[in-house]
Design a protein around this motif. Structure first.
Motif, PDB file in Angstrom:
ATOM      1  N   THR A 183       0.840  -1.185   0.000  1.00  0.00           N
ATOM      2  CA  THR A 183       0.000   0.000   0.000  1.00  0.00           C
ATOM      3  C   THR A 183       0.884   1.247   0.000  1.00  0.00           C
ATOM      4  O   THR A 183       1.752   1.389   0.867  1.00  0.00           O
ATOM      5  CB  THR A 183      -0.915   0.029   1.235  1.00  0.00           C
ATOM      6  OG1 THR A 183      -1.700  -1.162   1.268  1.00  0.00           O
ATOM      7  CG2 THR A 183      -1.831   1.235   1.201  1.00  0.00           C
ATOM      8  N   VAL A 184       0.654   2.121  -0.972  1.00  0.00           N
ATOM      9  CA  VAL A 184       1.375   3.389  -1.060  1.00  0.00           C
ATOM     10  C   VAL A 184       0.340   4.502  -1.257  1.00  0.00           C
ATOM     11  O   VAL A 184      -0.494   4.420  -2.156  1.00  0.00           O
ATOM     12  CB  VAL A 184       2.384   3.394  -2.237  1.00  0.00           C
ATOM     13  CG1 VAL A 184       3.057   4.765  -2.350  1.00  0.00           C
ATOM     14  CG2 VAL A 184       3.427   2.296  -2.064  1.00  0.00           C
ATOM     15  N   ASP A 185       0.391   5.522  -0.392  1.00  0.00           N
ATOM     16  CA  ASP A 185      -0.516   6.668  -0.527  1.00  0.00           C
ATOM     17  C   ASP A 185       0.299   7.947  -0.397  1.00  0.00           C
ATOM     18  O   ASP A 185       0.751   8.304   0.701  1.00  0.00           O
ATOM     19  CB  ASP A 185      -1.617   6.616   0.532  1.00  0.00           C
ATOM     20  CG  ASP A 185      -2.724   7.636   0.253  1.00  0.00           C
ATOM     21  OD1 ASP A 185      -2.534   8.498  -0.627  1.00  0.00           O
ATOM     22  OD2 ASP A 185      -3.780   7.558   0.912  1.00  0.00           O
ATOM     23  N   ILE A 213      -5.179  -0.026 -12.200  1.00  0.00           N
ATOM     24  CA  ILE A 213      -5.257   1.017 -11.179  1.00  0.00           C
ATOM     25  C   ILE A 213      -6.534   1.835 -11.351  1.00  0.00           C
ATOM     26  O   ILE A 213      -7.004   2.084 -12.465  1.00  0.00           O
ATOM     27  CB  ILE A 213      -4.003   1.932 -11.250  1.00  0.00           C
ATOM     28  CG1 ILE A 213      -3.919   2.826 -10.012  1.00  0.00           C
ATOM     29  CG2 ILE A 213      -3.986   2.746 -12.529  1.00  0.00           C
ATOM     30  CD1 ILE A 213      -2.618   3.587  -9.893  1.00  0.00           C
ATOM     31  N   SER A 214      -7.113   2.239 -10.230  1.00  0.00           N
ATOM     32  CA  SER A 214      -8.346   3.028 -10.260  1.00  0.00           C
ATOM     33  C   SER A 214      -8.045   4.447 -10.743  1.00  0.00           C
ATOM     34  O   SER A 214      -7.055   5.053 -10.323  1.00  0.00           O
ATOM     35  CB  SER A 214      -8.961   3.075  -8.862  1.00  0.00           C
ATOM     36  OG  SER A 214      -9.999   4.019  -8.799  1.00  0.00           O
ATOM     37  N   SER A 262      -2.381  -1.168  -3.680  1.00  0.00           N
ATOM     38  CA  SER A 262      -2.967   0.168  -3.722  1.00  0.00           C
ATOM     39  C   SER A 262      -1.842   1.176  -3.902  1.00  0.00           C
ATOM     40  O   SER A 262      -0.837   1.130  -3.197  1.00  0.00           O
ATOM     41  CB  SER A 262      -3.736   0.448  -2.421  1.00  0.00           C
ATOM     42  OG  SER A 262      -4.217   1.772  -2.397  1.00  0.00           O
ATOM     43  N   PHE A 263      -2.043   2.114  -4.864  1.00  0.00           N
ATOM     44  CA  PHE A 263      -1.024   3.118  -5.148  1.00  0.00           C
ATOM     45  C   PHE A 263      -1.753   4.409  -5.489  1.00  0.00           C
ATOM     46  O   PHE A 263      -2.306   4.561  -6.574  1.00  0.00           O
ATOM     47  CB  PHE A 263      -0.142   2.663  -6.319  1.00  0.00           C
ATOM     48  CG  PHE A 263       1.057   3.544  -6.555  1.00  0.00           C
ATOM     49  CD1 PHE A 263       2.222   3.354  -5.833  1.00  0.00           C
ATOM     50  CD2 PHE A 263       1.021   4.570  -7.494  1.00  0.00           C
ATOM     51  CE1 PHE A 263       3.328   4.150  -6.040  1.00  0.00           C
ATOM     52  CE2 PHE A 263       2.116   5.375  -7.705  1.00  0.00           C
ATOM     53  CZ  PHE A 263       3.284   5.168  -6.980  1.00  0.00           C
ATOM     54  N   TYR A 281      -7.589  -6.932  -0.254  1.00  0.00           N
ATOM     55  CA  TYR A 281      -7.974  -5.586  -0.654  1.00  0.00           C
ATOM     56  C   TYR A 281      -8.485  -5.577  -2.089  1.00  0.00           C
ATOM     57  O   TYR A 281      -9.415  -4.871  -2.431  1.00  0.00           O
ATOM     58  CB  TYR A 281      -6.775  -4.644  -0.494  1.00  0.00           C
ATOM     59  CG  TYR A 281      -6.250  -4.641   0.907  1.00  0.00           C
ATOM     60  CD1 TYR A 281      -6.980  -4.043   1.939  1.00  0.00           C
ATOM     61  CD2 TYR A 281      -5.058  -5.277   1.224  1.00  0.00           C
ATOM     62  CE1 TYR A 281      -6.517  -4.058   3.239  1.00  0.00           C
ATOM     63  CE2 TYR A 281      -4.589  -5.305   2.526  1.00  0.00           C
ATOM     64  CZ  TYR A 281      -5.316  -4.694   3.529  1.00  0.00           C
ATOM     65  OH  TYR A 281      -4.866  -4.725   4.815  1.00  0.00           O
ATOM     66  N   VAL A 282      -7.853  -6.376  -2.959  1.00  0.00           N
ATOM     67  CA  VAL A 282      -8.342  -6.473  -4.330  1.00  0.00           C
ATOM     68  C   VAL A 282      -9.696  -7.162  -4.339  1.00  0.00           C
ATOM     69  O   VAL A 282     -10.621  -6.754  -5.025  1.00  0.00           O
ATOM     70  CB  VAL A 282      -7.329  -7.226  -5.213  1.00  0.00           C
ATOM     71  CG1 VAL A 282      -7.883  -7.402  -6.616  1.00  0.00           C
ATOM     72  CG2 VAL A 282      -6.011  -6.463  -5.273  1.00  0.00           C
ATOM     73  N   LEU A 283      -9.815  -8.226  -3.540  1.00  0.00           N
ATOM     74  CA  LEU A 283     -11.095  -8.923  -3.485  1.00  0.00           C
ATOM     75  C   LEU A 283     -12.195  -7.989  -2.992  1.00  0.00           C
ATOM     76  O   LEU A 283     -13.303  -7.987  -3.512  1.00  0.00           O
ATOM     77  CB  LEU A 283     -10.986 -10.128  -2.551  1.00  0.00           C
ATOM     78  CG  LEU A 283     -10.232 -11.329  -3.117  1.00  0.00           C
ATOM     79  CD1 LEU A 283     -10.002 -12.350  -2.026  1.00  0.00           C
ATOM     80  CD2 LEU A 283     -10.989 -11.944  -4.264  1.00  0.00           C
TER      81      LEU A 283
END
Length: 970
Positions: free
Chosen positions: A510-512, A555-556, A534-535, A841-843
């Motif tokens: 996870t990177v934010d 990626i979203s 997550s990025f 998290y993907v699920l």
């Protein structure tokens, strides 16, 4: 004559004497060989058990009485044995100890074991035994001293005959599914020293009379459904050392008689509803080493007498309503290692003595503490430097600077100072925290830069600095934190680029970095991060093309929004074409004397033929024209491909399953497990909205009709970019196609191309359970009988999936279909197996789309995802069916979570008022209320507290037919 008589006597004696020299038939050998015949011994542990042996005393796991040479003990713990416990053991008439724990024995408890009059110890724990504990087992107990059936699948009530075994000193029935009240005569077993009935479904009030157990040393009734008050006479158990009544529904205040338990060293009452102040007499229980009163409703100040507990090692008073400041007398608790006062209403400053006790764990989060962490504490922190491992002061009102000598806590593994008002810079000494796993300084008022010394925290796994006022660059020294899995730096004022070295942190998940002032291009090497889930770099000043490949293919868009200069398909912004440098010709130069692209600076009377700006304009126009042409061609090809793919779904039947003979990439491959001939799907079925039945986390579902007139449902997968390779996809689909159960939607076949995957299901005509509950209020509502059958059928379907090691992941009312006979069929199961290995998290984002059904472990990366997450979703579904309410409902100024509402109603005794009003009295309350309670048990926050689905089926059938017992389980 006398000699003749003597000779005759001798002759008569000789045959008997000779026969006595032959070995007699040994009952112990026969019994053990018969017992072995009923077993499977995969590890060959019983290979020494030979039926030709005269004696079994040298057999592995067998012990004999040296005086009589008869078997006295059988200890086969952890041998991986399976099968049933047979009657062969009845031959062992001198057996005193039978221990078969940690194996895989199945079936019921053999009541005939009670016939062994010498038996003193029976341990059948950690197996797969099921059914009730037979009443006969304890009716003939002659000398039984200890019995354990712990960690099996036993159900039903504790037999009353247990109370007749006056010789019993130890009873352990923990971790089963036993239900009902305690036997009325259980306190008559005054020889009991240990009683463990924890982790069951036992309920009712705890009867009085416990003081008659004057030999009792340990009692554990935790993790059950007991209600009411603690027995007033519990203080009569003067020898009691361990008392655990945690995780029940007990209430009221603590009885004063408990102050007589001066030998008690462990008292755990957490997870109940006890009220009142912490009594002063608790300081008289001076033997206490563990005191856990967490998650109750205690209030008032923490009594000063707690300082008298000099032996106390663990103190947990979290999740109560304690007020005031921590008592200074606690400085006398010199043995204390763990102190947890989190989630209370404590006020005042952080006491200095906390850092002088040599504590290992200090948890004071979610209180109202104020003041600063004074750096002068360093003069009294010498012991703590070596011991402190966890320090959580989050969610308070602490202020001032973070002490510069924080690095002196050399053993610190977890430091959380988030959600306070700390100011100043992050001390460089954080780099001296060599053992730190989690560092959370988020949501404060910190400024300055992230110290480069952070690279010294080589064990760091989670770094959270979001919502501060940090400036400067992300330090490249962070590359030394090779274990880092979570990097959260959002909502600061950071500048500069994302260091390329971040791509070397291969454990990152996870990177934010959102809401900063970061700039530059994103390193292409980020696509090599293998575990990235997550990025988020939204709302920065990044530019250039997004990395392509790996995680970045899915990626979203929201994760990269707010960067006007970023380009790529995700942000729906094409990147500018890189054109070669314009060619500028010198008209006066000959081909012999100057090459292409040369330019003479001495030209005065000639002008450049084409200016650079003109060339760029021409090039841009050409690119636009090519783009329009390419889009037109692609549209034509897509339409053609769609029509070819749809037209290709035509097939002739086969013996086992059918598949299309073509290998054309455009036509794809179609397989029907039933071998139905002449299968075809028109293109209109996948394009016509009238044929669409619904949409879910995996894709849209359409209805179509076979040529023989039989309808089927076609699921068009919309996760093609995540689908496995064709071989893996087909392997998993064929496994799913073999699953047949009347409460599961049958998979009939599939269709595959690299760009299009279809799943062909049986068509269920009655629509979804969601539609019946929430979308058709005007029509006839489901009756109680129909609702109960839906709950039971859904449970059976899930139990079948779990037996096949399939986790559903996405159970919700819209995935439970109702057929024409009002039978439920669970759909959308096993689809996660069609995707590559994905983290929770993907699920949760790709698949688990239903708010309110998701188990809490999805949000905790340290908890393993198991079948118990399905059990949680099932529990929510049960409450939804009985109440007719959605799992989460949005009111005008409030959000109502169904589980929380039901728990509150249970505590207030208003459960019956929550039953769906549309039933209008047409339901048996004696069934509805236990069903709702079962739903609440299934939605326990702790996965291990939830029953398995097989156990849920058993409980539901007992609720429907309580008199029939467990003979006819579905």
């Amino acid at each position: 004559m006398e000699k003749l008589l003597n000779l005759l006597a001798l002759l008569l004696f000789v045959p008997a004497f000779v026969s006595s020299l032959d070995p007699p038939l040994n009952d112990d050998v026969l019994g053990l060989i018969a017992f072995k015949a009923d077993l499977q011994d995969p590890e060959g542990k019983l290979v020494s058990w030979n039926e030709d042996d005269y004696s079994p005393c040298n057999w592995f796991g067998v012990k004999c009485n040296p005086r009589t040479s008869r078997v006295s003990e059988i200890v086969l713990d952890g041998f991986a044995l399976s099968g049933r416990i047979g009657r062969g053991l009845l031959k062992l008439q001198f057996l005193r100890k039978l221990s078969l724990s940690k194996n895989n024995f199945t079936g019921s408890v053999n009541p005939s074991l009670a016939g062994l009059e010498s038996l003193r110890i029976v341990d059948l724990s950690d197996n797969n035994l099921s059914g009730p504990i037979p009443d006969e087992f304890f009716r003939q107990c002659k000398s039984l001293r200890a019995t354990s059936f712990a960690r099996n699948n036993l159900s039903g009530r504790i037999p009353d005959s247990l109370c007749s075994c006056s010789t019993l000193a130890g009873v352990d029935f923990s971790s089963n599914q036993l239900s009902g009240p305690l036997p009325s005569g259980i306190w008559s077993l005054n020889g009991l020293r240990s009683l463990d009935l924890s982790d069951n479904l036992l309920g009712g009030e705890i009867p009085k009379g416990i003081k008659s157990l004057y030999n009792l040393r340990a009692i554990n009734l935790g993790k059950n459904l007991f209600s009411g008050r603690l027995p007033d006479d519990i203080g009569g158990c003067l020898l009691l050392k361990v008392l655990d009544f945690s995780e029940n529904s007990l209430s009221g205040s603590l009885p004063d008689s408990m102050q007589q338990l001066t030998m008690c060293n462990s008292l755990s009452l957490h997870g109940n509803s006890f009220v009142g102040v912490l009594p002063e007499w608790v300081g008289e229980m001076k033997s206490l080493q563990t005191l856990d009163l967490s998650a109750n409703r205690f209030s008032g100040q923490v009594t000063d007498s707690i300082g008298n507990l000099r032996s106390l090692r663990v103190l947990n008073l979290s999740m109560n309503g304690f007020t005031g400041s921590l008592p200074e007398t606690m400085i006398s608790c010199g043995s204390l290692l763990t102190m947890d006062f989190s989630q209370n209403l404590l006020t005042g400053n952080l006491p200095a003595w906390i850092f002088g006790l040599g504590l290992q764990r200090v948890l004071l989060s979610e209180n109202r503490l104020s003041g600063s962490i004074d750096s002068s504490y360093s003069t009294i922190m010498e012991v703590s430097h070596q011991n402190l491992q966890v320090l959580d002061l989050s969610y308070n009102a602490l202020s001032g600077e973070i002490p510069s000598d924080i690095g002196a806590f050399s053993s610190l593994q977890f430091l959380n100072l988030s959600r306070n008002s700390f100011v100043g810079a992050i001390p460089a000494t954080v780099g001296e925290l060599k053992a730190i796993d989690v560092l959370d300084l988020s949501e404060n008022r910190l400024n300055g830069s992230i110290p480069s010394e952070i690279g010294g925290a080589v064990s760091l796994k989670e770094l959270r600095l979001e919502k501060n006022s940090l400036t400067g660059n992300i330090p490249i020294q962070i590359k030394k934190c090779s274990s880092l899995s979570s990097l959260i730096l959002s909502q600061n004022k950071l500048t500069g680029p994302v260091p390329t070295i971040i791509a070397n942190l291969t454990n990152l998940q996870t990177v934010d970095l959102s809401l900063n002032n970061l700039s530059g291009s994103l390193p292409k090497q980020l696509v090599n991060l293998p575990h990235l889930l997550s990025f988020n770099v939204s709302h920065n000043n990044f530019q250039g093309e997004l990395p392509a490949g790996g995680f970045f293919n899915t990626i979203s868009p929201s994760s990269v929004s707010g960067n006007p200069s970023l380009c790529g398909s995700v942000v729906n912004r094409s990147c500018p074409t890189v054109l070669p440098k314009p060619i500028v010709l010198n008209p006066n130069s000959s081909s012999e004397s100057s090459g292409v692209g040369s330019f003479s600076p001495n030209l005065r009377h000639k002008k450049i033929i084409l200016s650079i700006s003109a060339l760029i304009a021409i090039g841009a126009a050409a690119v636009i024209a090519l783009g329009v042409f390419a889009v037109t061609v692609l549209n034509l090809r897509v339409r053609s491909s769609t029509s070819r793919s749809a037209a290709a779904l035509t097939l002739s039947g086969g013996e086992d399953y059918s598949c299309s003979p073509t290998t054309d990439a455009n036509s794809g491959k179609l397989v029907m497990f039933s071998g139905d001939p002449d299968f075809s799907v028109g293109a209109h079925a996948l394009l016509n909205k009238d044929c669409e039945l619904g949409r879910g986390g995996f894709g849209a579902v359409y209805r179509t009709v076979l040529q023989d007139g039989r309808p089927v449902a076609i699921k068009k997968l919309t996760v093609s970019s995540l689908v496995k390779s064709q071989d893996d996809f087909e392997r998993e689909v064929k496994k799913l196609g073999k699953i047949r159960h009347h409460n599961l939607v049958a998979l009939e076949g599939y269709y595959w191309t690299p760009s299009l995957q279809l799943l062909i299901y049986e068509y269920v005509s009655g629509g979804s359970l969601y539609k019946h509950l929430h979308e058709e209020p005007g029509r006839n509502s489901l009756s109680w009988h129909e609702r109960f059958n839906i709950i039971l059928g859904t449970a059976k379907g899930l139990a079948q999936l779990h037996q096949l090691n399939i986790i559903h992941y996405n159970l919700k009312s819209s995935n439970v279909l109702i057929d024409s006979s009002s039978e439920p069929k669970v759909g959308d199961f096993g689809l996660a197996r069609l995707l590559p290995m994905l983290d929770r998290y993907v699920l949760s984002s790709k698949i688990q789309s239903a708010l309110g059904y998701m188990a809490p472990e999805f949000a905790c990366r340290t908890v393993k995802i198991t079948e118990k997450c399905d059990v949680y979703g099932f529990g929510v579904l049960v409450l939804e069916v009985v109440t007719g309410k959605r799992p989460v409902e949005y009111m005008e100024d409030d959000v109502v979570v169904l589980c929380d509402m039901m728990r509150g109603a249970l505590e207030e005794g208003k459960v019956e008022e929550c039953i769906d009003g549309r039933l209008q009295g047409d339901f048996p309350v004696e069934e509805a209320i236990p069903v709702m309670k079962l739903g609440l048990i299934c939605t326990s926050q702790v996965p291990s507290n939830r029953p398995d689905m097989g156990e849920v089926v058993n409980i539901l059938e007992l609720i429907r037919c309580p008199s029939e017992g467990q003979e006819d389980l579905g």
